[in-house]
Design an enzyme around this catalytic site. Sequence first.
Site, PDB file in Angstrom:
ATOM      1  N   SER A 155       0.838  -1.194   0.000  1.00 43.96           N
ATOM      2  CA  SER A 155       0.000   0.000   0.000  1.00 43.96           C
ATOM      3  C   SER A 155       0.877   1.250   0.000  1.00 43.96           C
ATOM      4  CB  SER A 155      -0.969  -0.059   1.173  1.00 43.96           C
ATOM      5  OG  SER A 155      -1.987   0.901   1.051  1.00 43.96           O
ATOM      6  N   ASP A 249      -9.979  -3.785  -5.207  1.00 41.38           N
ATOM      7  CA  ASP A 249      -9.183  -2.776  -4.521  1.00 41.38           C
ATOM      8  C   ASP A 249      -9.255  -1.484  -5.324  1.00 41.38           C
ATOM      9  OD1 ASP A 249      -7.291  -1.203  -3.242  1.00 41.38           O
ATOM     10  OD2 ASP A 249      -5.623  -2.598  -3.543  1.00 41.38           O
ATOM     11  N   HIS A 279      -8.062  -5.022  -0.839  1.00 36.93           N
ATOM     12  CA  HIS A 279      -6.910  -4.315  -0.296  1.00 36.93           C
ATOM     13  C   HIS A 279      -6.624  -4.820   1.116  1.00 36.93           C
ATOM     14  CE1 HIS A 279      -4.159  -0.861  -0.362  1.00 36.93           C
ATOM     15  NE2 HIS A 279      -4.389  -0.790   0.940  1.00 36.93           N
TER      16      HIS A 279
END
Length: 308
Positions: A155, A249, A279
């Site tokens: 991320s 995501d 995610h």
Amino acid sequence: MPLDPEVEAMRAKREADDVPQLYTQTLAEARAADLASIRAAGGEVEHVHHVEDVVLAESGLPLRIYRPEGEGPLPTLVYFFGGGWTLGSIDTADGICRQLANSVPCQVITVGYRLAPENPFPAAVHDCHQATQSIAARAAEFQVDAERIAVGGDSAGGNLAAAITLLARESGPSLVGQLLVYPNTLYGSDTASMRAGDDPFLFNKTSVGWYWEHYLSDSADGLNPLASPLLATSHAGLPPALVITAEYDPLRDEGEFYAEKLYAADVPTELSRYDGMVHGFFAMSGVLDGGRKAITEAATWLRRTFDG
């Protein structure tokens, strides 16, 4: 394909328990909830031969070193945790780093970079680059094989890893690979996956906006390639990459667009999309089979990359 059944069950439990989104909480509450959630989904904590917390004297940045059995110098992954540059810590990446250290095997060093909004962009970028340079410069002390250093993160950590490769291309250190797990690559992106990411019980486009608002003190900073690596004028000469994305995501498309940019610049690049996943799944190997598979894929790629 639809949500993976394990993901659907996780989502249903969140809805039944009416779990609040992190962006509805205070920063202190969100940081604590983020760590608790990751620990709950990460599974059993793996034993690693040697784990040590140190502080870089030159910067005061904390590091955590995960060292498998074997004599140094060791191939080393410098890892940057996720959390939207706002949440997260060395502790939130602990499970991932332990698994990679054992599975590759390689040394993994996590960097405790400063968080926003207390320290907005580009503080985290500078911290991560400085730490990576220090680790390479003090290779003997850290038992690092200076010719086999890779960077990685999930991320926001993937965003930072990509940014560090841009800086390292100009000022070092030499890197052999970049592991980018569902990375942010473009501020203000309006992709199909972003527009579709509105589920109130999953990481969604509101989550993405909330993190960017904390990270950037000025929206104009979002045009800086160190914030939005997709905007770099050139991606040539960057280290080989593995880019992992999740079907459900909001960041999926920008991660895949970045993989395409790297490939077009003749950077050896592998792109792996996990269908049915969301995610954060990379940190959920304790509850999601997809998370376990992704960790295994990352470890296999790192082993091959380090072996040259």
